[in-house]
Scaffold this motif. Structure first.
Motif, mmCIF file in Angstrom:
data_model
loop_
_atom_site.group_PDB
_atom_site.id
_atom_site.type_symbol
_atom_site.label_atom_id
_atom_site.label_comp_id
_atom_site.label_asym_id
_atom_site.label_seq_id
_atom_site.Cartn_x
_atom_site.Cartn_y
_atom_site.Cartn_z
ATOM 1 N N ARG A 267 0.658 -1.346 0.071
ATOM 2 C CA ARG A 267 0.338 -0.264 0.347
ATOM 3 C C ARG A 267 1.008 1.317 -0.031
ATOM 4 N NH1 ARG A 267 -5.006 -0.527 4.471
ATOM 5 N NH2 ARG A 267 -5.000 1.774 3.754
ATOM 6 N N ARG A 268 2.117 1.331 0.623
ATOM 7 C CA ARG A 268 2.718 2.500 0.753
ATOM 8 C C ARG A 268 3.687 2.345 -0.283
ATOM 9 N NH1 ARG A 268 6.402 3.050 6.039
ATOM 10 N NH2 ARG A 268 6.249 5.237 5.360
ATOM 11 N N PHE A 269 4.055 1.421 -1.778
ATOM 12 C CA PHE A 269 4.829 0.992 -2.476
ATOM 13 C C PHE A 269 3.553 2.508 -3.493
ATOM 14 C CE2 PHE A 269 4.875 -0.290 -6.946
ATOM 15 C CZ PHE A 269 6.331 -0.420 -7.440
ATOM 16 N N ILE A 270 2.296 1.586 -3.300
ATOM 17 C CA ILE A 270 1.352 2.298 -4.613
ATOM 18 C C ILE A 270 1.330 3.760 -4.033
ATOM 19 C CG2 ILE A 270 -1.386 2.937 -4.591
ATOM 20 C CD1 ILE A 270 -1.146 -0.575 -4.655
ATOM 21 N N ALA A 271 0.967 4.251 -2.785
ATOM 22 C CA ALA A 271 0.863 5.702 -2.162
ATOM 23 C C ALA A 271 2.515 6.158 -2.718
ATOM 24 C CB ALA A 271 0.834 5.584 -0.326
ATOM 25 N N VAL A 272 3.170 6.337 -2.762
ATOM 26 C CA VAL A 272 4.337 7.271 -2.879
ATOM 27 C C VAL A 272 3.810 7.754 -4.920
ATOM 28 C CG1 VAL A 272 6.535 6.931 -4.306
ATOM 29 C CG2 VAL A 272 6.260 5.621 -1.737
ATOM 30 N N TRP A 273 3.461 6.198 -5.777
ATOM 31 C CA TRP A 273 3.477 6.481 -6.943
ATOM 32 C C TRP A 273 1.382 7.634 -6.988
ATOM 33 C CZ3 TRP A 273 7.568 6.949 -9.966
ATOM 34 C CH2 TRP A 273 8.329 6.675 -10.086
ATOM 35 N N CYS A 274 1.559 7.403 -6.674
ATOM 36 C CA CYS A 274 0.057 8.186 -5.964
ATOM 37 C C CYS A 274 -0.501 9.215 -5.815
ATOM 38 C CB CYS A 274 -0.863 7.952 -5.104
ATOM 39 S SG CYS A 274 -1.508 6.085 -5.873
ATOM 40 N N GLY A 275 0.880 9.803 -5.305
ATOM 41 C CA GLY A 275 1.539 11.020 -4.317
ATOM 42 C C GLY A 275 2.011 11.956 -5.405
ATOM 43 N N LEU A 276 3.104 11.254 -6.068
ATOM 44 C CA LEU A 276 4.055 11.459 -7.551
ATOM 45 C C LEU A 276 2.754 12.194 -8.427
ATOM 46 C CD1 LEU A 276 6.811 9.276 -6.912
ATOM 47 C CD2 LEU A 276 6.532 12.014 -6.552
ATOM 48 N N LEU A 277 2.419 11.231 -8.823
ATOM 49 C CA LEU A 277 1.174 11.623 -9.980
ATOM 50 C C LEU A 277 0.398 12.735 -9.785
ATOM 51 C CD1 LEU A 277 0.001 8.047 -10.558
ATOM 52 C CD2 LEU A 277 1.783 10.393 -12.376
ATOM 53 N N ALA A 278 -0.106 12.400 -8.598
ATOM 54 C CA ALA A 278 -0.964 13.847 -7.986
ATOM 55 C C ALA A 278 -0.234 15.121 -8.045
ATOM 56 C CB ALA A 278 -1.490 13.199 -6.628
ATOM 57 N N GLY A 279 1.407 15.239 -7.306
ATOM 58 C CA GLY A 279 1.927 16.543 -7.325
ATOM 59 C C GLY A 279 1.928 17.083 -9.136
ATOM 60 N N LEU A 280 2.409 15.944 -9.816
ATOM 61 C CA LEU A 280 2.495 16.297 -11.528
ATOM 62 C C LEU A 280 1.374 17.009 -12.007
ATOM 63 C CD1 LEU A 280 4.514 13.178 -12.558
ATOM 64 C CD2 LEU A 280 5.663 15.286 -12.158
ATOM 65 N N ARG A 281 0.216 16.459 -11.676
ATOM 66 C CA ARG A 281 -1.227 17.344 -12.061
ATOM 67 C C ARG A 281 -0.833 18.914 -11.474
ATOM 68 N NH1 ARG A 281 -3.378 12.244 -11.086
ATOM 69 N NH2 ARG A 281 -4.596 13.123 -8.723
ATOM 70 N N ARG A 282 -0.850 19.554 -10.067
ATOM 71 C CA ARG A 282 -0.404 20.339 -9.772
ATOM 72 C C ARG A 282 0.593 21.483 -10.679
ATOM 73 N NH1 ARG A 282 -3.063 21.201 -4.576
ATOM 74 N NH2 ARG A 282 -2.630 23.267 -5.574
ATOM 75 N N ARG A 283 0.913 21.022 -11.182
ATOM 76 C CA ARG A 283 2.089 21.724 -11.781
ATOM 77 C C ARG A 283 2.348 23.505 -11.459
ATOM 78 N NH1 ARG A 283 4.313 19.566 -15.734
ATOM 79 N NH2 ARG A 283 5.441 20.818 -16.738
ATOM 80 N N PRO A 284 3.077 23.431 -10.178
ATOM 81 C CA PRO A 284 2.895 24.933 -9.759
ATOM 82 C C PRO A 284 3.861 26.069 -10.473
ATOM 83 C CG PRO A 284 4.336 23.688 -8.274
ATOM 84 C CD PRO A 284 3.695 22.340 -8.991
ATOM 85 N N ASN A 285 3.563 27.117 -10.663
ATOM 86 C CA ASN A 285 4.441 28.073 -11.297
ATOM 87 C C ASN A 285 5.886 28.331 -10.350
ATOM 88 O OD1 ASN A 285 2.397 28.596 -13.013
ATOM 89 N ND2 ASN A 285 1.658 30.598 -11.625
ATOM 90 N N SER A 286 6.734 29.406 -11.233
ATOM 91 C CA SER A 286 8.017 28.877 -10.845
ATOM 92 C C SER A 286 8.034 29.841 -9.227
ATOM 93 C CB SER A 286 9.180 29.886 -12.012
ATOM 94 O OG SER A 286 8.760 30.818 -11.982
ATOM 95 N N VAL A 287 6.727 30.296 -8.912
ATOM 96 C CA VAL A 287 7.447 31.582 -8.034
ATOM 97 C C VAL A 287 5.827 30.903 -7.064
ATOM 98 C CG1 VAL A 287 8.369 33.504 -8.894
ATOM 99 C CG2 VAL A 287 5.814 33.215 -9.002
ATOM 100 N N ALA A 288 6.358 31.439 -5.968
ATOM 101 C CA ALA A 288 4.865 31.335 -4.927
ATOM 102 C C ALA A 288 3.437 31.636 -5.028
ATOM 103 C CB ALA A 288 5.315 31.715 -3.694
#
Length: 288
Positions: A267-288
């Motif tokens: 479950r933690r293996f899956i959680a790592v990749w689910c978290g990374l994919l969720a972060g990739l979808r946010r795609r923040p700009n270069s500044v806060a």
């Protein structure tokens, strides 16, 4: 120092009133006319609000209807401190207990050098009080997608300071902005420290500012949730700060997920990749 600098300590609570009350008890040793302690409840769904309302002056307690994450919760306190013209904001985890003289050591270090944008504490493990958890902060390994705490004095300036006990100069915050609220939990302190460095501020650790830190108390029973949040924030961080973000995101994700796999933690293996994919979808700009 011509006057005692005005400090606003911000303690964020979520479903852990017992920890928060213990933290506040430890802060009583630091009490002075120049210290204000602000407690923010971040949408707790247990009995935290009535318990804290009974223990904290009404003017120093804010209850939020929803948990919007560590950065957003702390920013409420930071904005209050800036509005009241504090000199420093002291972010302090509710699962931390400060040792005598901690605040004095932090402000003394900050006042010695006006170029310091932030000062960290020496964090000791709550489970093993003689073990140093972090000497203020640590190093970022950008291409490998990870970080590593420093465990003793180091002549080199840290790349980041740990937000569990972090003194921030208000003048620096006015320049670089507050915590980035897209980081729900984890990496928000690293992001802020990198923005401070980019703006010309320095980081340091006050060696006599000692704090005992339990660590992730609110998530101890949900390790897969912890992995999800950590890796989502990791992806957000490298998208924001690295010129080739996919490199550290993939390498860091592989290292963390393979470690989980070898331990049989599916479950933690899956959680790592689910978290990374969720972060990739946010795609923040270069500044806060």
């Amino acid at each position: 120092m011509n006057h005692a600098p005005r400090v606003c300590a911000v303690v964020l609570n979520w479903n852990r009133a017992e920890d928060t009350l213990a933290c506040l008890e430890s802060l009583k040793r630091e009490a002075s006319a120049s210290l204000t302690v602000l407690v923010i409840d971040n949408g707790s769904d247990d009995d935290s609000v009535p318990r804290l309302q009974a223990a904290v002056p009404a003017a120093n307690f804010i209850a939020q209807p929803k948990n919007r994450g560590f950065a957003a919760g702390c920013n409420i306190g930071i904005r209050r401190a800036l509005g009241e013209r504090a000199d420093y904001v002291w972010l302090l985890n509710n699962d931390a207990q400060v040792m005598p003289g901690c605040l004095r050591a932090l402000t003394r270090k900050a006042e010695e050098d006006p170029k310091l944008g932030a000062v960290g504490s020496v964090l000791y493990s709550g489970q093993h009080p003689d073990t140093i958890e972090a000497w203020g902060g640590g190093r970022i390994y950008s291409n490998l997608g990870g970080t590593r705490h420093i465990y003793g004095p180091d002549a080199k300036e840290p790349d980041y300071l740990v937000g569990a006990s972090l003194l921030l100069r208000c003048r620096a915050l006015k320049q670089v902005g507050l915590l980035d609220e897209r980081f729900f939990l984890y990496w928000e302190d690293t992001d802020l420290c990198q923005r401070l460095i980019a703006a010309g501020w320095s980081l340091a650790t006050a060696k006599d500012a000692r704090v005992v830190h339990a660590g992730s108390a609110s998530l101890k029973k949900s390790q897969d949730r912890l992995d999800f949040l950590f890796n989502r924030s990791a992806a957000l961080y490298f998208l924001k700060h690295h010129p080739w973000p996919c490199l550290p995101i993939v390498i860091g994700g592989l290292a963390r997920s393979i470690k989980r796999l070898f331990k049989g933690e599916g479950r933690r293996f899956i959680a790592v990749w689910c978290g990374l994919l969720a972060g990739l979808r946010r795609r923040p700009n270069s500044v806060a």
